[in-house]
Write an enzyme that holds these catalytic residues in place. Sequence first.
Site, PDB file in Angstrom:
ATOM      1  NE  ARG A   1     -89.946  65.764 -33.974  1.00 33.28           N
ATOM      2  CZ  ARG A   1     -89.447  64.889 -34.835  1.00 33.28           C
ATOM      3  NH1 ARG A   1     -90.142  64.519 -35.886  1.00 33.28           N
ATOM      4  NH2 ARG A   1     -88.263  64.377 -34.632  1.00 33.28           N
TER       5      ARG A   1
ATOM      6  N   GLY B   1     -93.924  70.566 -36.592  1.00 32.68           N
ATOM      7  CA  GLY B   1     -94.551  69.789 -35.528  1.00 32.68           C
ATOM      8  C   GLY B   1     -94.837  68.348 -35.903  1.00 32.68           C
TER       9      GLY B   1
ATOM     10  NE  ARG C   1     -87.217  66.631 -22.903  1.00 32.18           N
ATOM     11  CZ  ARG C   1     -87.226  65.942 -24.027  1.00 32.18           C
ATOM     12  NH1 ARG C   1     -86.109  65.803 -24.707  1.00 32.18           N
ATOM     13  NH2 ARG C   1     -88.330  65.405 -24.479  1.00 32.18           N
TER      14      ARG C   1
ATOM     15  CG  ASP D   1     -82.083  69.042 -26.350  1.00 37.80           C
ATOM     16  OD1 ASP D   1     -80.876  69.296 -26.418  1.00 37.80           O
ATOM     17  OD2 ASP D   1     -82.773  68.741 -27.332  1.00 37.80           O
TER      18      ASP D   1
HETATM   19  P1  AMP Z   1     -84.220  66.636 -31.304  1.00 38.60           P
HETATM   20  O1  AMP Z   1     -82.923  66.932 -32.012  1.00 38.60           O
HETATM   21  O2  AMP Z   1     -85.082  65.638 -32.020  1.00 38.60           O
HETATM   22  O3  AMP Z   1     -83.990  66.261 -29.891  1.00 38.60           O
HETATM   23  O4  AMP Z   1     -85.069  67.973 -31.339  1.00 38.60           O
HETATM   24  C1  AMP Z   1     -84.578  69.182 -30.858  1.00 38.60           C
HETATM   25  C2  AMP Z   1     -85.699  70.189 -30.735  1.00 38.60           C
HETATM   26  O5  AMP Z   1     -86.308  70.449 -31.997  1.00 38.60           O
HETATM   27  C3  AMP Z   1     -86.810  69.765 -29.796  1.00 38.60           C
HETATM   28  O6  AMP Z   1     -87.227  70.917 -29.122  1.00 38.60           O
HETATM   29  C4  AMP Z   1     -87.877  69.291 -30.757  1.00 38.60           C
HETATM   30  O7  AMP Z   1     -89.161  69.380 -30.193  1.00 38.60           O
HETATM   31  C5  AMP Z   1     -87.699  70.232 -31.928  1.00 38.60           C
HETATM   32  N1  AMP Z   1     -88.172  69.664 -33.194  1.00 38.60           N
HETATM   33  C6  AMP Z   1     -87.637  68.645 -33.885  1.00 38.60           C
HETATM   34  N2  AMP Z   1     -88.342  68.402 -35.009  1.00 38.60           N
HETATM   35  C7  AMP Z   1     -89.355  69.290 -35.049  1.00 38.60           C
HETATM   36  C8  AMP Z   1     -90.431  69.550 -35.957  1.00 38.60           C
HETATM   37  N3  AMP Z   1     -90.600  68.844 -37.074  1.00 38.60           N
HETATM   38  N4  AMP Z   1     -91.284  70.554 -35.660  1.00 38.60           N
HETATM   39  C9  AMP Z   1     -91.130  71.275 -34.544  1.00 38.60           C
HETATM   40  N5  AMP Z   1     -90.144  71.077 -33.654  1.00 38.60           N
HETATM   41  C10 AMP Z   1     -89.260  70.100 -33.889  1.00 38.60           C
HETATM   42 MG    MG Z   2     -84.849  65.785 -28.331  1.00 36.01          MG
END
Ligand code: AMP
Ligand code: MG
Length: 478
Positions: free
Chosen positions: A93, A126, A183, A252
């Site tokens: 996203r 997203g 990352r 990540d």
């Molecule tokens: P995070 O835990 O925020 O670091 O996110 C982990 C993964 O999930 C990353 O690849 C983000 O881009 C993806 N992600 C988190 N929220 C969304 C969303 N609402 N739509 C699509 N991908 C998401």
């Molecule tokens: Mg992240």
Amino acid sequence: MVLMEAGWRLENTYARLPDYFYQRTRPERVGAPEMAVFNRALAADLGLDADVLDSPAGAAIFAGNEIPPGSDPIAQAYAGHQFGGFTMLGDGRAILLGEQITPDGRRVDVQLKGSGRTAFSRRGDGRAALGPMLREYIISEAMHGLGIPTTRSLAVARTGESVFREERLPGAVLTRIAASHIRVGTFEYASGIGEPGAVRTLVDYTLARHDPERAGAENPALALLESVVERQASLIARWLHVGFVHGVMNTDNMALSGETIDYGPCAFLDAYDPAAVFSSIDHYGRYAYGNQPTIAQWNLARLAESLLSEIDSDSARAIERANEALSRFPDLFRQHWLRGLRAKIGLGSEEDADAALIEELLETMHQHGLDFTNTFRQLDPDSPLPHLEDWHVRWTERLRRQSGGISEVLALMQRTNPVVIPRNHRVEEALAAAVEHGDYAPLHALVAAVSDPFTPPNPIFYEAAPVGSEPYRTFCGT
Ligand code: AMP
Ligand code: MG
């Protein structure tokens, strides 16, 4: 490179890497862009014209409807270990608009977060909700105010659309500024895709960007690992010095630049407790306050694994050299941690017994549930704090053994111990006013206070949460 009145000076070096590192993607159009907050001081640092961009035209850019000149938008590919398990991820996203070249010659990523689906979105929409994006804005600016390396927040723009997270919430896009978004998980991705040369390409790119003086190293992959070990040892120590709990230290979410990145379920300690966890999904305390150095080292081991083939073609030799680099982490971390804590108790000199003195203080704070931030700030050689009477005797004896007077001790402590952190109850209050009532005054007051955290502001910003408050819980801001 394109220049325009607003000061955009974007380059796209990441988008010139081999195409398996990203997908070209445009932000999705949204219904009714509107600026929620804009960081004028940061805009000025970036060479951007706040008067031009803090406007409806700016909102159209920061909500993703208009692409700034010179941008070649991409979603970056990466992988990662989430709570220990390996997954292919990527910007699900987020969209990298490009790299702004600042007036002082830095290259920083300009990234939209919450700007629609990408090839890496999996089941996600997203999108992002206004509350969590404002939360990232507040906390990243607080970290910057505390002098801790961090990504910054340039803007939060409302989309005029709803997102659904068990309930209907207002949507928003955050514009994140970062030294880069490379990352640990980007290296895991490069080593996992089976493209010859991928890891080497990424090593060279990362060194050029973050360690140009090491770019000519005899063993570039090892030089990069050593740099990242050093930066993370310092970063995690600094988190601990201010009571910060990141909350989701997946690989990540660990940047090679050494900046704090990805503000989801993070929070600051009130009472000192090494086992403190705020995230509602961290059931086993993997990312607890006191566990962060161990996890950082675990993440660095994942980085090292992804670099092995570049460190030495002989795998036994590669493992040996990588382990050597990794094994420096605990000592480096301990040195940074101790240096910062000495300063927090006013010690400008070093004695072997200082660590024991510091640990005794922390244990007493833990035992009596003392507020982490306020205890350090209120330490006073002239009068002991409740529960710290015995410790105070040993502390003042130690202070007398160093040269320099009491005014130096106090000055050191005052520039080391913040008065203001983004207190959980204040953050929630500011978010509720903004999200539910469109009242941004509490948020602006809070951001002003946390941006200057060593100066006593209005006492509401340093009072701890009322006794008997519910334990604070945070949620991944998705
Ligand atoms: P995070 O835990 O925020 O670091 O996110 C982990 C993964 O999930 C990353 O690849 C983000 O881009 C993806 N992600 C988190 N929220 C969304 C969303 N609402 N739509 C699509 N991908 C998401
Ligand atoms: Mg992240």
